[in-house]
Design a protein around this motif. Structure first.
Motif, PDB file in Angstrom:
ATOM      1  N   PHE A  94       7.519 -10.720  -2.576  1.00 12.01           N
ATOM      2  CA  PHE A  94       8.261  -9.826  -1.681  1.00 12.01           C
ATOM      3  C   PHE A  94       8.417 -10.581  -0.374  1.00 12.01           C
ATOM      4  O   PHE A  94       7.430 -10.809   0.341  1.00 12.01           O
ATOM      5  N   GLY A  95       9.656 -11.007  -0.092  1.00 15.99           N
ATOM      6  CA  GLY A  95       9.826 -11.769   1.142  1.00 15.99           C
ATOM      7  C   GLY A  95      11.265 -11.847   1.595  1.00 15.99           C
ATOM      8  O   GLY A  95      12.202 -11.779   0.798  1.00 15.99           O
ATOM      9  N   GLY A  99       3.217  -6.696   1.628  1.00 17.08           N
ATOM     10  CA  GLY A  99       2.201  -7.130   0.661  1.00 17.08           C
ATOM     11  C   GLY A  99       1.676  -5.966  -0.158  1.00 17.08           C
ATOM     12  O   GLY A  99       1.259  -6.125  -1.311  1.00 17.08           O
ATOM     13  N   ILE A 100       1.714  -4.795   0.422  1.00 17.32           N
ATOM     14  CA  ILE A 100       1.233  -3.601  -0.269  1.00 17.32           C
ATOM     15  C   ILE A 100       2.002  -3.362  -1.584  1.00 17.32           C
ATOM     16  O   ILE A 100       1.445  -2.801  -2.525  1.00 17.32           O
ATOM     17  N   TYR A 101       3.234  -3.846  -1.682  1.00 17.94           N
ATOM     18  CA  TYR A 101       4.011  -3.635  -2.917  1.00 17.94           C
ATOM     19  C   TYR A 101       3.505  -4.505  -4.075  1.00 17.94           C
ATOM     20  O   TYR A 101       3.205  -3.979  -5.150  1.00 17.94           O
ATOM     21  N   PRO A 102       3.422  -5.850  -3.910  1.00 14.51           N
ATOM     22  CA  PRO A 102       2.857  -6.640  -5.012  1.00 14.51           C
ATOM     23  C   PRO A 102       1.416  -6.238  -5.343  1.00 14.51           C
ATOM     24  O   PRO A 102       1.021  -6.243  -6.520  1.00 14.51           O
ATOM     25  N   PHE A 154      11.547  -5.250  -7.563  1.00  7.68           N
ATOM     26  CA  PHE A 154      10.595  -4.371  -8.251  1.00  7.68           C
ATOM     27  C   PHE A 154      10.119  -3.194  -7.409  1.00  7.68           C
ATOM     28  O   PHE A 154       9.829  -2.129  -7.942  1.00  7.68           O
ATOM     29  N   HIS A 155      10.059  -3.352  -6.088  1.00  3.52           N
ATOM     30  CA  HIS A 155       9.542  -2.238  -5.281  1.00  3.52           C
ATOM     31  C   HIS A 155      10.498  -1.050  -5.291  1.00  3.52           C
ATOM     32  O   HIS A 155      10.094   0.085  -5.049  1.00  3.52           O
TER      33      HIS A 155
END
Ligand SMILES: NC(=O)c1ccc[n+]([C@@H]2O[C@H](COP(=O)([O-])OP(=O)(O)OC[C@H]3O[C@@H](n4cnc5c(N)ncnc54)[C@H](OP(=O)(O)O)[C@@H]3O)[C@@H](O)[C@H]2O)c1
Length: 324
Positions: free
Chosen positions: A150-151, A176-179, A247-248
């Motif tokens: 995620f970036g 970062g909370i998503y991965p 994906f999020h």
């Protein structure tokens, strides 16, 4: 009818308001620190009331549930105020800065018999729910590896919450909370981890890599405010794998066999913008007087914060509010 009150008329509050309207639920009141901004927001999205302070919204007896759409570092005090005023809460991620704050909030909510949920919308997306079910039904065998990125490149200035330590900035709590959520959804709680991070001159983490280790699997998780590393997730199993683009906010996922041939396409376009599923869950829980969602439980939220505490500890990084 559940009447939502929104505090903080920023970016995600707009997405939330579009979602509530899109499913024909009730946007009752909006509060901003600036009354003129609140009035503009009210007119744009069709709220019934606009307030120039968050306290005024909490004093409105007709607000059933407060949606907290402010920077992370403010959530803790704002949730305490909501609970003291008897309000149910849907609070944006990251729920609080750390596990300790979240525990205080969930304990207080339980004692006051009020509903509280962290707005981790990814868990409610029908595409993610279907992938989860297929994995449980052995579609890809045993998972041995997850990769999730995620970036994006941000040129935000220091005043923006993303780079501001006082507002709880940094990649870990913001993206970062998503991965991390993905790894926990599919592999559970890791046994151990390794991580490293780069930091902005402001003090917050601007990119990091985390590897989660499980008895027979690993999850490689990357997050960045510096590079456009995309938002793809791959879940590899002994019989095949899933690719989940974006994906999020997943609307599609593809199941492949080990010869890279497509076995199944999963497609669930959002009804509005994807936030509607967590909103529907919130409304249903409040209507049936449930104190927590069974999909995004208090325990899940606490566990993810505990993991993020451990990761920050390994970087020796504390928020100003945590310095004793
Ligand atoms: N679910 C998602 O996909 C998603 C996406 C983005 C963000 N989020 C989460 O939602 C929260 C808000 O993010 P955002 O991107 O919407 O932020 P934002 O655009 O910066 O808006 C935050 C709002 O908070 C209010 N605020 C109160 N005190 C503030 C202060 N000291 N400094 C700055 N703003 C303050 C402001 O509203 P007023 O001026 O109206 O009072 C501001 O507009 C964060 O926790 C974030 O992680 C979730």
């Amino acid at each position: 009818m559940i009447r939502f009150g929104v505090i903080g008329a920023g970016r995600i509050a707009k997405t939330f308001s579009l979602a509530v309207n899109g499913i024909h639920e009730t946007l009752y009141a909006v509060a901003s620190r600036d009354l003129e901004k609140a009035n503009q927001f009210k007119d744009e999205f069709g709220f019934q009331k606009a307030y120039g302070s968050y306290e005024q919204l909490l004093d409105d007896q007709l607000v059933d549930c407060v949606y907290i759409a402010t920077p992370h570092a403010l959530h803790f005090e704002q949730m305490k105020s909501c609970l003291e005023k008897g309000k149910n809460i849907l609070c944006e991620k990251s729920f609080t800065l750390n596990h300790e704050q979240a525990k205080i909030i969930y304990d207080l909510a339980e004692s006051k018999k009020l509903f509280v949920m962290e707005a981790m919308w990814t868990r409610f997306l029908p595409t993610m729910q279907e992938v989860l079910k297929l994995v449980k039904d052995d579609a890809i065998g045993d998972i041995f590896r997850i990769e999730a990125n995620f970036g994006f490149e941000t040129n935000k200035d220091l005043k923006d919450r993303l780079l501001n330590p006082v507002l709880g900035g940094g990649t870990l709590l913001d993206i970062g909370i998503y991965p991390i959520t993905l790894a926990n959804m599919f592999l559970g709680i890791p046994d151990s981890f390794e991580s490293n991070a780069f930091f902005h001159p402001s003090g917050v983490d601007t990119s990091s890599k985390i590897t989660y280790f499980y008895p027979e699997a690993e999850a490689i998780l990357n997050m960045s405010f510096m590079d456009n590393i995309g938002n793809d997730a791959y879940i590899y199993g002994t019989k095949g794998y899933f690719h989940i683009p974006n994906f999020h906010a997943a609307e599609v996922a593809t199941l492949y066999n080990n010869n890279h041939k497509v076995v199944k396409m999963i497609e669930h376009p959002h009804i509005v913008n994807g936030l509607e599923y967590e909103i529907i869950e919130t409304i249903q829980c409040i209507k049936k007087k449930a104190l927590e969602s069974q999909i995004m439980t208090h325990e899940i939220s606490l566990e993810i914060l505990r993991q993020m505490d451990d990761i920050r500890k390994s970087w020796n990084f504390k928020y100003p509010q945590e310095l004793g």
